[in-house]
Design a protein around this motif. Structure first.
Motif, PDB file in Angstrom:
ATOM      1  N   LEU A   1       3.789 -29.885 -35.781  1.00 37.90           N
ATOM      2  CA  LEU A   1       4.340 -31.020 -35.050  1.00 37.90           C
ATOM      3  C   LEU A   1       5.026 -30.497 -33.796  1.00 37.90           C
ATOM      4  O   LEU A   1       5.873 -29.604 -33.875  1.00 37.90           O
ATOM      5  N   THR A   2       4.652 -31.044 -32.660  1.00 41.45           N
ATOM      6  CA  THR A   2       5.199 -30.598 -31.380  1.00 41.45           C
ATOM      7  C   THR A   2       5.849 -31.769 -30.671  1.00 41.45           C
ATOM      8  O   THR A   2       5.212 -32.800 -30.449  1.00 41.45           O
ATOM      9  N   SER A   3       7.113 -31.611 -30.343  1.00 44.08           N
ATOM     10  CA  SER A   3       7.825 -32.630 -29.567  1.00 44.08           C
ATOM     11  C   SER A   3       8.230 -32.021 -28.234  1.00 44.08           C
ATOM     12  O   SER A   3       8.250 -30.800 -28.068  1.00 44.08           O
ATOM     13  N   TYR A   4       8.557 -32.869 -27.274  1.00 44.68           N
ATOM     14  CA  TYR A   4       8.880 -32.405 -25.932  1.00 44.68           C
ATOM     15  C   TYR A   4      10.235 -32.924 -25.476  1.00 44.68           C
ATOM     16  O   TYR A   4      10.592 -34.075 -25.714  1.00 44.68           O
ATOM     17  N   THR A   5      10.986 -32.037 -24.851  1.00 45.73           N
ATOM     18  CA  THR A   5      12.261 -32.425 -24.261  1.00 45.73           C
ATOM     19  C   THR A   5      12.000 -33.217 -22.974  1.00 45.73           C
ATOM     20  O   THR A   5      10.866 -33.268 -22.486  1.00 45.73           O
ATOM     21  N   LYS A   6      13.029 -33.778 -22.414  1.00 48.77           N
ATOM     22  CA  LYS A   6      12.856 -34.535 -21.174  1.00 48.77           C
ATOM     23  C   LYS A   6      12.445 -33.633 -20.020  1.00 48.77           C
ATOM     24  O   LYS A   6      11.880 -34.106 -19.025  1.00 48.77           O
ATOM     25  N   GLU A   7      12.705 -32.330 -20.149  1.00 44.53           N
ATOM     26  CA  GLU A   7      12.264 -31.374 -19.123  1.00 44.53           C
ATOM     27  C   GLU A   7      10.813 -30.945 -19.327  1.00 44.53           C
ATOM     28  O   GLU A   7      10.253 -30.210 -18.514  1.00 44.53           O
ATOM     29  N   GLY A   8      10.214 -31.381 -20.449  1.00 40.87           N
ATOM     30  CA  GLY A   8       8.821 -31.036 -20.709  1.00 40.87           C
ATOM     31  C   GLY A   8       8.622 -29.771 -21.511  1.00 40.87           C
ATOM     32  O   GLY A   8       7.511 -29.238 -21.575  1.00 40.87           O
ATOM     33  N   ASP A   9       9.684 -29.256 -22.156  1.00 49.82           N
ATOM     34  CA  ASP A   9       9.572 -28.043 -22.956  1.00 49.82           C
ATOM     35  C   ASP A   9       9.228 -28.397 -24.400  1.00 49.82           C
ATOM     36  O   ASP A   9       9.762 -29.360 -24.957  1.00 49.82           O
ATOM     37  N   PRO A  10       8.350 -27.596 -25.042  1.00 43.80           N
ATOM     38  CA  PRO A  10       7.949 -27.906 -26.419  1.00 43.80           C
ATOM     39  C   PRO A  10       8.920 -27.382 -27.463  1.00 43.80           C
ATOM     40  O   PRO A  10       9.528 -26.325 -27.297  1.00 43.80           O
ATOM     41  N   ILE A  11       9.051 -28.145 -28.531  1.00 46.85           N
ATOM     42  CA  ILE A  11       9.783 -27.721 -29.727  1.00 46.85           C
ATOM     43  C   ILE A  11       8.809 -27.844 -30.890  1.00 46.85           C
ATOM     44  O   ILE A  11       8.168 -28.884 -31.068  1.00 46.85           O
ATOM     45  N   PHE A  12       8.690 -26.772 -31.676  1.00 47.66           N
ATOM     46  CA  PHE A  12       7.672 -26.708 -32.711  1.00 47.66           C
ATOM     47  C   PHE A  12       8.276 -26.820 -34.107  1.00 47.66           C
ATOM     48  O   PHE A  12       9.271 -26.172 -34.420  1.00 47.66           O
TER      49      PHE A  12
END
Length: 291
Positions: free
Chosen positions: A204-215
């Motif tokens: 599952l990959t989500s993105y911060t408002k800056e566009g950085d991924p969190i896995f």
């Protein structure tokens, strides 16, 4: 109108000529798509397909998650002869370390395609260390220490890569971004396999408002009846870099007014706690259908 006749002799000659041209064409296609394998110290080398759309010399970077194999899904690509040559030189300049390695899971995997061969490595790049380390995929017990210069260059090259929303979707991640969810069906398949008591995994990959991924990587082992959850925030340039691993016994689903909420229970010491790092909500009507 002028007409032409082919005698029997001419027909035979023409047939032989066409056959020769056809065989030459087939031979050319086979040569362009052939794979050749050879062995070098610590790893298997396989040539790149000539018909590949990318350069014959390139490097693929993957997030390191397992020992003994390259993690699925490409994090990024360094697609040039110069990059492949630089990585090849980095490996050759590394110094073999004494003893047998006993280390955590790698930070990255790299597959270096150079001069018709490929070399796969596990890679460790501690942000607090000036010298990285690698092992060959086929020999994870033997480590090689990188030079300070090579370590700095590799950190810079990987740091320039961006794991985009589109690439995450193509890799088969369940992706949360822009208020929508892509590949929701992959999560549903994972849940179904768990219900059937089959081993399964999902990213599952989500993105911060800056566009950085969190896995968030989730694996279910049907034999041990346990979930392994990895959280990786090290690619969030504005946050606190964190890597954590936990083992839990239960994936819980609860329907709310907003959608279906999933949590991990039976975690930590004695498998008695709820996960503090895994919590995912699938809102109703918030799915992107992918073809």
């Amino acid at each position: 109108m002028r007409t032409f006749k082919l005698t029997k002799r001419k027909l035979v000659s023409l047939g032989l000529l066409m056959m020769a041209l056809l065989l030459a064409s087939c031979g050319s296609d086979k040569a362009g798509g052939a794979k050749e394998s050879s062995k070098t110290e610590g790893g298997e080398n396989t040539s790149v397909m000539v018909g590949d759309s990318r350069s014959r010399d390139y490097v693929t970077i993957h997030r390191g998650q397992n020992f003994g194999k390259v993690s699925s899904g490409i994090y990024g690509m360094l697609d040039s002869v110069e990059e492949a040559e630089a990585w090849d030189q980095t490996i050759r300049e590394a110094i073999k370390m004494p003893g047998i390695m006993d280390v955590r899971e790698p930070d990255y995997d790299a597959v270096i395609h150079f001069n018709g061969k490929s070399t796969s490595i596990h890679l460790w790049l501690d942000p607090d260390s000036k010298r990285g380390m690698f092992t060959y995929i086929t020999d994870t017990g033997t480590g090689y220490r990188l030079t300070e210069k090579s370590t700095a260059q590799i950190k810079e090259r990987i740091g320039q890569l961006r794991y985009t929303f589109e690439q995450a979707v193509d890799n088969g991640d369940v992706v949360f971004g822009l208020g929508e969810i892509a590949n929701r069906e992959i999560w549903d398949e994972f849940v179904m396999e768990v219900k059937k008591k089959n081993s399964a995994s999902v990213q599952l990959t989500s993105y911060t408002k800056e566009g950085d991924p969190i896995f968030n990587d989730l694996e279910y082992d049907h034999q041990g009846k346990v979930f392994k959850h990895r959280l990786d925030t090290t690619h969030d340039t504005m946050g606190m870099p964190t890597k954590s691993v936990e083992f839990c016994k239960e994936l819980v689903a609860e329907e709310t007014e907003q959608g279906i909420e999933y949590r991990l229970n039976g975690c930590g010491e004695g498998y008695a706690q709820e996960s503090e790092t895994f919590h995912v909500m699938f809102p109703f009507n918030k799915t992107i259908q992918n073809n």
